[in-house]
Design an enzyme around this catalytic site. Sequence first.
Site, mmCIF file in Angstrom:
data_model
loop_
_atom_site.group_PDB
_atom_site.id
_atom_site.type_symbol
_atom_site.label_atom_id
_atom_site.label_comp_id
_atom_site.label_asym_id
_atom_site.label_seq_id
_atom_site.Cartn_x
_atom_site.Cartn_y
_atom_site.Cartn_z
ATOM 1 N N GLU A 1 42.586 35.111 35.637
ATOM 2 C CA GLU A 1 41.937 36.332 36.134
ATOM 3 C C GLU A 1 41.721 37.258 34.942
ATOM 4 O OE1 GLU A 1 44.792 38.963 37.974
ATOM 5 O OE2 GLU A 1 43.291 39.809 39.349
ATOM 6 N N ASN B 1 36.428 42.535 40.812
ATOM 7 C CA ASN B 1 37.300 41.602 40.097
ATOM 8 C C ASN B 1 36.813 40.222 40.519
ATOM 9 O OD1 ASN B 1 39.351 40.069 39.011
ATOM 10 N ND2 ASN B 1 41.009 41.450 39.686
ATOM 11 N N LYS C 1 37.223 39.319 44.392
ATOM 12 C CA LYS C 1 38.601 39.460 44.900
ATOM 13 C C LYS C 1 38.663 40.349 46.144
ATOM 14 C CE LYS C 1 43.270 40.461 43.130
ATOM 15 N NZ LYS C 1 43.992 40.851 41.871
ATOM 16 N N GLU D 1 43.999 48.484 40.623
ATOM 17 C CA GLU D 1 42.839 47.682 41.039
ATOM 18 C C GLU D 1 42.069 48.358 42.166
ATOM 19 O OE1 GLU D 1 45.119 43.520 40.778
ATOM 20 O OE2 GLU D 1 42.979 43.335 41.091
ATOM 21 N N CYS E 1 44.534 35.843 42.045
ATOM 22 C CA CYS E 1 45.818 36.515 41.922
ATOM 23 C C CYS E 1 46.488 36.901 43.243
ATOM 24 C CB CYS E 1 45.686 37.724 41.008
ATOM 25 S SG CYS E 1 47.280 38.157 40.291
ATOM 26 N N ASN F 1 47.262 37.537 36.893
ATOM 27 C CA ASN F 1 48.003 38.372 35.939
ATOM 28 C C ASN F 1 49.141 38.984 36.760
ATOM 29 O OD1 ASN F 1 46.074 39.459 33.279
ATOM 30 N ND2 ASN F 1 45.065 38.340 34.904
HETATM 31 N N1 ING Z 1 48.784 40.962 40.291
HETATM 32 C C1 ING Z 1 49.948 40.855 41.057
HETATM 33 C C2 ING Z 1 49.966 39.648 42.004
HETATM 34 O O1 ING Z 1 49.678 39.718 43.175
HETATM 35 C C3 ING Z 1 51.675 41.901 42.355
HETATM 36 C C4 ING Z 1 50.304 42.114 41.783
HETATM 37 C C5 ING Z 1 52.735 41.496 41.557
HETATM 38 C C6 ING Z 1 51.853 42.048 43.700
HETATM 39 C C7 ING Z 1 54.006 41.267 42.108
HETATM 40 C C8 ING Z 1 53.104 41.832 44.281
HETATM 41 C C9 ING Z 1 54.181 41.438 43.482
HETATM 42 O O2 ING Z 1 50.366 38.605 41.497
HETATM 43 C C10 ING Z 1 47.477 40.934 40.657
HETATM 44 N N2 ING Z 1 46.588 41.072 39.657
HETATM 45 O O3 ING Z 1 47.109 40.812 41.809
#
Ligand code: ING
Length: 303
Positions: A47, A107, A124, A143, A169, A194
């Site tokens: 991503e 995205n 996304k 985001e 993601c 990410n």
């Molecule tokens: N990053 C993370 C993901 O869903 C996140 C945001 C991290 C949400 C950890 C919940 C827990 O992997 C992106 N870019 O969506």
Amino acid sequence: MSRKKIVAAAQMGPVNRATSRAEAVSRMCDLMRQAASRGAALIVFPELALTTFFPRWALKHPEETGRYFETEMPSPEVAPLFATARSSGIGFYLGYAEATPEGRYFNTSILVDDTGDIVGKYRKIHLPGHAEPEPWRPFQHLEKAYFEKGDLGFPVYETMETRIGMCLCNDRRWPETWRMLGLDRAELVLLGYNTPAHYPPAPEHDHLQYFHNALSLQAGAYQNGVWVVATAKAGREDGCDLIGGSMIVAPTGEIAAQATTLGDELVMAEIDPDRCGEIRRNIFDFAKHRQPDEYKRLSEAGP
Ligand code: ING
């Protein structure tokens, strides 16, 4: 006629704010050439692969975020990636920030076939994080401020003899993503991510980030009978630790291959789209066993 093909997750280490697109593209071309030389037919990049994960900062949008978006695909800086794909005869998935001519921001990921043609696009849908800066956080996750919710649904494309779907993601954490692709008979789902190692709203879950990544991918694969190639942007990017854990998952839910570093790393496996039938003709034969009349609430707004 066998449809077996070798696929590659092209995990990338940090792409920092100071890293130029040209440098990122050069690393990606190296990974692509390596993968092609080892027989890969398809390679999956992360991503937002061309830039740092800029939603971690509170920036003026679009005045300060604009530099991270692509207004054309391929742009001159990205063109070498398409040229390498054409000369290597390899298809690819690329995640990037898309600015449309109408002034909309997404995205986005694209699917490019082994002749270098863009055959698919996804924007996304599950945008995590928050819409306004929250100073209490060690880093932001904006985001919802910088991207619109995707408006292309969950398309599945028939290309390279395979039914291929995409997501991005946070989408992978939602079972609805996988079921929508499964209902459209995807055989292979490609995604980049990410994912910070630290989750500020629930730091007590930090040690679970790799587990939740694998759990989401393996469940999605098994419950819909699809192969999955999931590719991380990993490592300490502008001071923020991102998890690795890129992996290729079989329709049985088994991990076929996975990354062991936090840098640029190819994770490769041979997949056989016909093996999806072991799941989709049996335990998850939707026509025989699924009961959609009982699930109407699944598509209604929550409580
Ligand atoms: N990053 C993370 C993901 O869903 C996140 C945001 C991290 C949400 C950890 C919940 C827990 O992997 C992106 N870019 O969506």
